[in-house]
Scaffold this active site. Structure first.
Site, PDB file in Angstrom:
ATOM      1  N   TYR A   1      35.293  32.305  59.322  1.00 34.84           N
ATOM      2  CA  TYR A   1      34.376  31.946  58.245  1.00 34.84           C
ATOM      3  C   TYR A   1      33.567  30.692  58.568  1.00 34.84           C
ATOM      4  CZ  TYR A   1      36.287  35.538  55.285  1.00 34.84           C
ATOM      5  OH  TYR A   1      36.633  36.748  54.762  1.00 34.84           O
TER       6      TYR A   1
ATOM      7  N   TYR B   1      39.294  39.902  46.007  1.00 38.39           N
ATOM      8  CA  TYR B   1      39.421  39.725  47.448  1.00 38.39           C
ATOM      9  C   TYR B   1      40.825  40.156  47.852  1.00 38.39           C
ATOM     10  CZ  TYR B   1      39.813  37.803  52.091  1.00 38.39           C
ATOM     11  OH  TYR B   1      40.017  37.680  53.442  1.00 38.39           O
TER      12      TYR B   1
ATOM     13  N   ASP C   1      48.626  42.634  44.004  1.00 35.48           N
ATOM     14  CA  ASP C   1      48.446  41.853  45.228  1.00 35.48           C
ATOM     15  C   ASP C   1      48.805  40.403  44.916  1.00 35.48           C
ATOM     16  OD1 ASP C   1      47.594  40.352  47.350  1.00 35.48           O
ATOM     17  OD2 ASP C   1      45.565  41.181  47.436  1.00 35.48           O
TER      18      ASP C   1
ATOM     19  N   LYS D   1      50.999  34.933  51.994  1.00 35.09           N
ATOM     20  CA  LYS D   1      50.730  33.500  52.177  1.00 35.09           C
ATOM     21  C   LYS D   1      51.957  32.575  52.086  1.00 35.09           C
ATOM     22  CE  LYS D   1      45.842  33.480  51.540  1.00 35.09           C
ATOM     23  NZ  LYS D   1      45.098  34.539  50.837  1.00 35.09           N
TER      24      LYS D   1
HETATM   25  C1  LIG Z   1      44.381  35.736  51.449  1.00 39.09           C
HETATM   26  C2  LIG Z   1      44.522  36.970  50.667  1.00 39.09           C
HETATM   27  C3  LIG Z   1      44.660  38.213  51.293  1.00 39.09           C
HETATM   28  C4  LIG Z   1      44.570  38.387  52.791  1.00 39.09           C
HETATM   29  O1  LIG Z   1      45.620  37.755  53.441  1.00 39.09           O
HETATM   30  P1  LIG Z   1      45.471  37.372  55.001  1.00 39.09           P
HETATM   31  O2  LIG Z   1      46.828  36.914  55.387  1.00 39.09           O
HETATM   32  O3  LIG Z   1      44.434  36.284  55.062  1.00 39.09           O
HETATM   33  O4  LIG Z   1      45.038  38.600  55.714  1.00 39.09           O
HETATM   34  C5  LIG Z   1      44.875  39.329  50.494  1.00 39.09           C
HETATM   35  N1  LIG Z   1      44.940  39.226  49.156  1.00 39.09           N
HETATM   36  C6  LIG Z   1      44.809  38.052  48.519  1.00 39.09           C
HETATM   37  C7  LIG Z   1      44.922  38.011  47.030  1.00 39.09           C
HETATM   38  C8  LIG Z   1      44.579  36.874  49.249  1.00 39.09           C
HETATM   39  O5  LIG Z   1      44.423  35.710  48.603  1.00 39.09           O
END
Ligand SMILES: *Cc1c(COP(=O)(O)O)cnc(C)c1O
Length: 428
Positions: free
Chosen positions: A17, A144, A238, A267
């Site tokens: 990015y 996202y 998610d 994360k």
């Molecule tokens: C960061 C993020 C992702 C992607 O995770 P990466 O480890 O960066 O591939 C997917 N969903 C959400 C809600 C995120 O914040």
């Protein structure tokens, strides 16, 4: 040219990015401890964004370091098809104890994007295995879910996805049920669900991160989930960003009465130490793949699936997540954010202030958005010059700190945010 990391990096690396032609040189970080990053030139930065939202217990945590180190000299990796190992078994057992009670199986991958890919593929194949023609996904506007093609497809179409547009599959987007918009969103979903081809609804529960920390209530999410459930549509939460304490509880889904069919994590999973993704699902999803027929199996895997070192880091992180201090810190940070947010209310330059647990976002009032792009960079630089790492998303600046951040450090972050406000207020 000195021989600094910053200079050497500029000859060989390509950063995420980042417009490499115009971006300032990257800052070389020599080490981290707690909420602080120490640069090679001696400067210090409070990591107020948890290094892209991953770090939950602070940098170089000794408990995680010890556990990882021990694992490295025991078993660094083993193929996960036909074989298993203690860290993966123990991690799955412990995760399932913490997650909503209907979650019954754990599938490992490498990061948040792959955790989402796995969930989408599981949902689509769940219907395929039953010979049902349900192939459409519903996602939230502004969402996202990652940078791989499937994850991009269920994310907001934007400048990020434009070059790949024709390769992204079609998704139905639902307006986010932000306060005041609950009914419209619910009715929109009702209309979508009159169709017979909807496979699943995927969403970031309570907080849409990349959209600018857009927040909505557990009550309305419960209603949307209930509607999906009634209509036989699978629910994918998610929790890649919201998992492991961000929203003030261990998981965003802990605020809900409804339970998702599939969940995605990454994360905070390893405490921000290593890349690891997890997708969990209910027994019903898992059972739809069981058959004497080998072609009904789930054909997905990565070389490093369930890497033992990454699982060990997660186990150590879970020790800290299950410690009393964890919830105390969440409460302390949430309380502190609330007081600061209150102090901003009505001040010039502030358009809105939002908070969910340890996430506080301030939306600045900016007249012409085109002019704002340079202001965003000014705000970013202002924070760095004051020893704080904050990465504004357009006109939105947020703090999302490691839970070990001290009160003094938090006050310094707030002070910098207040300086940002003054800069914005003075610009118009
Ligand atoms: C960061 C993020 C992702 C992607 O995770 P990466 O480890 O960066 O591939 C997917 N969903 C959400 C809600 C995120 O914040």
């Amino acid at each position: 040219m000195d021989n600094s990391l910053s200079n050497r990096d500029q000859l060989v690396n390509w950063h995420p990015y980042t417009q490499m032609q115009t971006a300032p040189p990257p800052i070389g970080i020599a080490r981290g401890q707690g909420a602080v990053l120490y640069a090679e030139d001696g400067k210090e930065y409070i990591d107020a964004v948890s290094s892209w939202w991953v770090n939950i217990h602070g940098h170089a945590h000794p408990h995680i370091a010890a556990r990882v180190s021990e694992q490295l000299s025991t078993l660094e990796h083993v193929i996960f098809a036909g074989f298993t190992h203690a860290p993966a078994v123990e991690l799955s057992e412990r995760l399932l104890r913490l997650l909503p009670q209907n979650q019954s199986r754990v599938f490992y991958s490498d990061n948040g994007s792959t955790a989402v890919e796995v969930a989408l593929k599981m949902a689509l194949q769940y219907w395929f295995n039953q010979g049902k023609d349900k192939t459409k996904i519903i996602a939230l506007e502004g969402s996202y879910h990652g940078d791989t093609f499937g994850a991009m497809s269920v994310s907001e179409r934007s400048v990020f996805t434009r070059p790949f547009q024709q390769y992204l599959f079609d998704v139905e987007f639902l307006p986010v049920p932000v306060p005041g918009n609950e009914e419209a969103s619910y009715e929109h979903l009702e209309t979508l669900l009159t169709r017979q081809d909807i496979a699943a609804f995927v969403f970031e529960p309570l907080v849409l991160g990349t959209a600018g920390m857009v927040m909505y209530s557990p009550a309305v999410l419960d209603k949307l989930m209930e509607l999906c459930r009634k209509n036989g549509v699978l629910i994918i939460a998610d929790e890649v960003m919201t998992g492991f304490g961000r929203t003030g509880k261990r998981f965003a889904c802990d605020y809900l009465t409804q339970q998702p069919d599939l969940m995605c994590f990454s994360k905070g999973l390893t405490g921000g130490t290593m890349a690891l993704g997890v997708t969990t699902c209910s027994q019903e999803i898992f059972a739809s793949f069981l058959s004497e027929d080998k072609t009904r199996a789930f054909f997905h895997g990565h070389s490093y699936t369930a890497n033992p070192v990454a699982c060990a880091a997660s186990l150590a992180s879970l020790d800290l997540v299950e410690n009393d201090l964890f919830l105390e810190n969440l409460d302390r940070i949430s309380g502190s954010h609330a007081v600061f947010a209150q102090s901003l209310s009505g001040k010039p330059g502030i358009k809105a202030c939002r908070q969910t647990g340890t996430i506080l976002a301030i939306e600045f009032e900016v007249g012409q958005t085109t002019y704002f792009h340079s202001l965003r960079d000014q705000l970013y630089t202002l924070a760095l010059e004051n020893g704080v790492l904050l990465r504004p998303l357009g006109n939105i600046v947020y703090v999302l700190p490691p839970y070990c951040i001290t009160q003094t450090q938090l006050e310094k972050v707030y002070q910098v945010m207040e300086q940002m406000r003054q800069l914005v207020a003075g610009s118009f």
